[in-house]
Design a protein around this motif. Structure first.
Motif, PDB file in Angstrom:
ATOM      1  N   THR A 218       0.794  -1.103  -0.010  1.00  0.00           N
ATOM      2  CA  THR A 218       0.033  -0.073  -0.121  1.00  0.00           C
ATOM      3  C   THR A 218       0.738   1.199  -0.133  1.00  0.00           C
ATOM      4  O   THR A 218       1.914   1.347   0.554  1.00  0.00           O
TER       5      THR A 218
ATOM      6  N   ASP B 271      -2.808   5.270  -2.395  1.00  0.00           N
ATOM      7  CA  ASP B 271      -3.817   4.357  -2.433  1.00  0.00           C
ATOM      8  C   ASP B 271      -4.850   5.071  -1.519  1.00  0.00           C
ATOM      9  O   ASP B 271      -5.947   4.529  -1.388  1.00  0.00           O
TER      10      ASP B 271
ATOM     11  N   ARG C  60      -8.817  -2.565  -0.796  1.00  0.00           N
ATOM     12  CA  ARG C  60      -7.971  -3.278  -1.826  1.00  0.00           C
ATOM     13  C   ARG C  60      -7.758  -4.618  -1.507  1.00  0.00           C
ATOM     14  O   ARG C  60      -6.953  -5.628  -1.431  1.00  0.00           O
TER      15      ARG C  60
END
Length: 274
Positions: free
Chosen positions: A62, A66, A130
């Motif tokens: 990450t 993001d 995600r």
């Protein structure tokens, strides 16, 4: 038409004159009798509001790029999408110098400028980020505590204002524990135990540390500890450091006595309630 233009020009001139007069008034400092400028107490600005949340269980690849769009997309619908102040990644976000970028540890701290944004972000707990359910928790900021040196300095200053002049180089005074059994009585108990120990306990086996520790106990507990030391010596004591060994016995007897007393108090309270 000419009269309208004249009135308009006069109004603009009047407006311009008022503006210049106001600017001069603001720049001009008022002075007191001595000619010094008068200072006005300006209230300090209110402290900046910061609300920090912990975001965990994130994928290790990450990046900040993001997290920010994800948060803004969820908070914009509530009117607080621009209240995200900062995102701090634990370990690193992989955007540093190639070959030197630190690995992200899977959690981050996000600062919000309003409580509304923080409350709405709390609702993202266990939602997918995600492909993984993210953990969101509040962070409690630790209260600032002054270091010991600062506290000691403050105590010296307070003492000096009371008229005393303490010695700053002197060590702080230690609080003494209350002695429950006088030293002479403790020595008499130990002497009696030595006499009845069949030669297994010598007068010098109980050093000053052991004697002072015995004096901190109630009289009956002190006597019980001395008797326990005598009993152990008669059975056969092979400890090299007798002082430390006897201290362990005293602690054991003391704990047992306090446990018995606590149990008796609990039983008495239960009986009174019934």
């Amino acid at each position: 038409m000419p009269s309208d233009d004249g009135e308009k020009a006069a109004a603009d001139k009047d407006k311009k004159g008022k503006k210049e007069k106001k600017e001069k008034k603001e720049k001009k400092l008022k002075r007191d009798k001595d000619g010094e400028p008068i200072t006005r107490d300006v209230p300090p600005p209110p402290p900046q509001e910061i609300h920090t949340l912990f975001f965990g269980q994130m994928p290790f690849d990450t990046k900040v790029s993001d997290i920010m769009p994800w948060l803004k997309a969820n908070l914009t619908r509530h009117g607080c999408g621009f209240d995200i102040k900062d995102v701090r990644m634990a370990g690193g976000d992989g955007t540093g110098v190639p070959g030197q970028a630190k690995k992200f540890k899977g959690f981050a701290f996000v600062d919000f400028s309003t409580s509304k944004a923080a409350k709405k972000a709390m609702k993202l707990h266990q939602t997918l980020f995600r492909g993984r359910p993210v953990t969101v928790e509040r962070c409690a900021r630790k209260e600032f505590t002054a270091p010991k040196s600062e506290k000691r300095k403050r105590a010296i200053e307070e003492a000096s204002t009371d008229g005393a002049a303490p010695d700053s180089s002197a060590p702080p005074e230690k609080k003494m524990l209350k002695t429950l059994v006088q030293p002479d009585v403790v020595k008499a108990m130990v002497a009696e135990a030595v006499e009845n120990s069949e030669g297994t306990l010598a007068p010098g086996d109980c050093d000053e540390k052991v004697l002072s520790f015995l004096g901190l106990l109630p009289a009956e507990v002190c006597q019980k500890a001395v008797n326990e030391i005598k009993k152990v010596c008669i059975k056969g004591n092979t400890a090299k450091n007798k002082g430390a060994y006897f201290m362990g016995i005293i602690r054991k007897v003391s704990k047992s006595s306090w446990d018995e007393r606590s149990k008796a108090n609990d039983e008495e309270k239960a009986a009174n309630k019934s």
